[in-house]
Design a protein around this motif. Structure first.
Motif, PDB file in Angstrom:
ATOM      1  N   GLY A   1     106.891 -14.819  32.817  1.00 55.09           N
ATOM      2  CA  GLY A   1     106.518 -15.990  33.648  1.00 55.09           C
ATOM      3  C   GLY A   1     106.166 -15.738  34.986  1.00 55.09           C
ATOM      4  N   LEU A   2     105.137 -16.432  35.755  1.00 51.14           N
ATOM      5  CA  LEU A   2     105.164 -16.307  37.221  1.00 51.14           C
ATOM      6  C   LEU A   2     104.738 -17.580  37.659  1.00 51.14           C
ATOM      7  CD1 LEU A   2     104.543 -14.026  39.649  1.00 51.14           C
ATOM      8  CD2 LEU A   2     102.149 -14.091  38.882  1.00 51.14           C
ATOM      9  N   LEU A   3     105.484 -18.055  38.627  1.00 47.52           N
ATOM     10  CA  LEU A   3     105.160 -19.282  39.386  1.00 47.52           C
ATOM     11  C   LEU A   3     104.260 -19.022  40.431  1.00 47.52           C
ATOM     12  CD1 LEU A   3     108.761 -20.612  39.452  1.00 47.52           C
ATOM     13  CD2 LEU A   3     107.117 -20.957  37.567  1.00 47.52           C
ATOM     14  N   ALA A   4     103.405 -19.926  41.116  1.00 44.23           N
ATOM     15  CA  ALA A   4     102.650 -20.022  41.951  1.00 44.23           C
ATOM     16  C   ALA A   4     103.297 -19.603  43.106  1.00 44.23           C
ATOM     17  CB  ALA A   4     101.910 -21.362  42.230  1.00 44.23           C
ATOM     18  N   ASN A   5     104.471 -20.022  43.787  1.00 44.19           N
ATOM     19  CA  ASN A   5     104.961 -19.670  44.799  1.00 44.19           C
ATOM     20  C   ASN A   5     105.640 -18.261  44.896  1.00 44.19           C
ATOM     21  OD1 ASN A   5     107.062 -20.431  43.193  1.00 44.19           O
ATOM     22  ND2 ASN A   5     108.392 -20.501  44.813  1.00 44.19           N
ATOM     23  N   GLU A   6     105.709 -17.649  43.536  1.00 44.71           N
ATOM     24  CA  GLU A   6     106.160 -16.366  43.678  1.00 44.71           C
ATOM     25  C   GLU A   6     104.760 -15.345  43.780  1.00 44.71           C
ATOM     26  OE1 GLU A   6     109.809 -17.108  40.298  1.00 44.71           O
ATOM     27  OE2 GLU A   6     107.694 -16.599  39.453  1.00 44.71           O
ATOM     28  N   TRP A   7     103.687 -16.017  43.237  1.00 48.64           N
ATOM     29  CA  TRP A   7     102.452 -15.359  43.366  1.00 48.64           C
ATOM     30  C   TRP A   7     102.218 -15.036  45.140  1.00 48.64           C
ATOM     31  CZ3 TRP A   7      99.847 -11.615  41.495  1.00 48.64           C
ATOM     32  CH2 TRP A   7      98.517 -11.252  42.023  1.00 48.64           C
ATOM     33  N   GLU A   8     102.280 -16.143  45.539  1.00 43.43           N
ATOM     34  CA  GLU A   8     101.882 -16.038  46.914  1.00 43.43           C
ATOM     35  C   GLU A   8     102.731 -14.877  47.674  1.00 43.43           C
ATOM     36  OE1 GLU A   8     102.227 -19.894  48.620  1.00 43.43           O
ATOM     37  OE2 GLU A   8     100.926 -20.864  46.981  1.00 43.43           O
ATOM     38  N   ALA A   9     104.004 -14.684  47.262  1.00 38.02           N
ATOM     39  CA  ALA A   9     104.677 -13.775  47.955  1.00 38.02           C
ATOM     40  C   ALA A   9     104.346 -12.337  47.449  1.00 38.02           C
ATOM     41  CB  ALA A   9     106.327 -14.076  47.522  1.00 38.02           C
ATOM     42  N   THR A  10     103.927 -12.249  46.241  1.00 39.02           N
ATOM     43  CA  THR A  10     103.574 -11.005  45.625  1.00 39.02           C
ATOM     44  C   THR A  10     102.387 -10.451  46.109  1.00 39.02           C
ATOM     45  OG1 THR A  10     104.910 -11.876  43.750  1.00 39.02           O
ATOM     46  CG2 THR A  10     103.508  -9.546  43.489  1.00 39.02           C
ATOM     47  N   VAL A  11     101.355 -11.391  46.032  1.00 38.80           N
ATOM     48  CA  VAL A  11      99.831 -10.660  46.239  1.00 38.80           C
ATOM     49  C   VAL A  11      99.765 -10.154  47.599  1.00 38.80           C
ATOM     50  CG1 VAL A  11      99.140 -13.141  47.302  1.00 38.80           C
ATOM     51  CG2 VAL A  11      97.426 -11.437  46.268  1.00 38.80           C
ATOM     52  N   GLU A  12     100.546 -10.408  48.594  1.00 41.08           N
ATOM     53  CA  GLU A  12     100.560  -9.651  49.959  1.00 41.08           C
ATOM     54  C   GLU A  12     100.952  -8.262  49.879  1.00 41.08           C
ATOM     55  OE1 GLU A  12      99.591 -11.127  52.532  1.00 41.08           O
ATOM     56  OE2 GLU A  12      99.617 -13.112  51.530  1.00 41.08           O
ATOM     57  N   VAL A  13     101.747  -8.184  48.769  1.00 41.44           N
ATOM     58  CA  VAL A  13     102.321  -6.492  48.687  1.00 41.44           C
ATOM     59  C   VAL A  13     101.596  -5.765  47.653  1.00 41.44           C
ATOM     60  CG1 VAL A  13     104.504  -7.278  49.910  1.00 41.44           C
ATOM     61  CG2 VAL A  13     104.281  -7.367  47.406  1.00 41.44           C
ATOM     62  N   ILE A  14     100.782  -6.276  46.772  1.00 40.21           N
ATOM     63  CA  ILE A  14     100.318  -5.489  45.529  1.00 40.21           C
ATOM     64  C   ILE A  14      99.144  -4.491  46.337  1.00 40.21           C
ATOM     65  CG2 ILE A  14      98.899  -5.716  43.672  1.00 40.21           C
ATOM     66  CD1 ILE A  14     100.082  -7.870  42.919  1.00 40.21           C
ATOM     67  N   VAL A  15      99.477  -3.151  46.246  1.00 37.92           N
ATOM     68  CA  VAL A  15      98.308  -2.050  46.666  1.00 37.92           C
ATOM     69  C   VAL A  15      97.475  -1.909  45.547  1.00 37.92           C
ATOM     70  CG1 VAL A  15      98.341  -0.005  47.755  1.00 37.92           C
ATOM     71  CG2 VAL A  15     100.510  -1.157  47.983  1.00 37.92           C
ATOM     72  N   GLU A  16      96.270  -1.875  45.981  1.00 39.18           N
ATOM     73  CA  GLU A  16      95.234  -1.409  44.871  1.00 39.18           C
ATOM     74  C   GLU A  16      94.775  -0.081  45.222  1.00 39.18           C
ATOM     75  OE1 GLU A  16      92.078  -4.235  43.854  1.00 39.18           O
ATOM     76  OE2 GLU A  16      93.082  -5.711  45.366  1.00 39.18           O
TER      77      GLU A  16
END
Ligand SMILES: CC(C)(COP(=O)(O)OP(=O)(O)OC[C@H]1O[C@@H](n2cnc3c(N)ncnc32)[C@H](O)[C@@H]1OP(=O)(O)O)[C@@H](O)C(=O)NCCC(=O)NCCS
Length: 172
Positions: A157-172
């Protein structure tokens, strides 16, 4: 690369069927038989008319590179997702798909939570969910029978507020 998500259309049917029937995709699905065009068309017709289901194509530089199904649960803001990348797609495609699709799910669709389920032997998908910031919320023991043996199902499971924090650090 220019990545985008768009709704799946009738014109994508055959491409998506080729991906779905590929051995490297269907072995990780709940149903593993080879799907015929008729069955595929029926599935598409019924899923497309369901307002709580979003069938999406992930594109990289205009090239269809993956499929995603986002379906709301009884609570409309909580949805399950399922996905596969084109079997011949280069490494990194899954990560890019995850980033773009989850941004769409929490942004455009306004979801509160996205849930994923992976068969216990699907190491790639389990790692993939972890890399995208999902929390492992449980393991349903021997939940799935594939005709020969039982397999665990791992729930994420992934919550919206957790995604906001994660998306910043995902390197492509
Ligand atoms: C799961 C899937 C979407 C991942 O896409 P991908 O393009 O292979 O993934 P990427 O190359 O972008 O890698 C992203 C992460 O996935 C995981 N991953 C990818 N390949 C892996 C492998 N061979 N073994 C373990 N983990 C792997 C890793 O965590 C990786 O991050 P890292 O590179 O930092 O280690 C893709 O393999 C797929 O479509 N699989 C078949 C269908 C499927 O299983 N769908 C999910 C059902 S729950």
């Amino acid at each position: 690369m220019e990545d985008r998500v768009r709704p799946m259309s009738q014109a994508d049917l055959e491409q998506v069927l080729v991906w779905r029937n590929h051995a490297d995709v269907r072995r990780y699905m709940y149903t593993t038989h080879e799907i015929g065009l008729d069955e595929h068309r029926k599935w598409f017709g019924s899923a497309k008319s369901n307002p709580d289901t979003h069938l999406l194509i992930f594109e990289r530089d205009g090239q269809a590179s993956g499929f995603v199904n986002i379906s709301s649960t009884r609570c409309l803001e909580v949805a399950d997702w399922g996905f596969y990348v084109a079997p011949d797609a280069p490494k990194g495609t899954g990560r890019a798909l995850g980033k773009r699709v989850l941004t769409y799910a929490f942004g455009e669709l306004g979801l509160h939570k996205v849930c994923g389920q992976a068969l216990g032997f699907n190491e790639r998908s389990i790692q993939f969910h972890t890399v995208l910031g999902f929390t492992e919320e449980g393991r349903l023991r021997d939940q799935h029978f594939d005709g020969h043996k039982y397999h665990d199902v791992v729930c994420f499971g992934l919550l919206a507020n957790e995604w906001e924090a994660t998306v910043e650090v995902i390197v492509e």
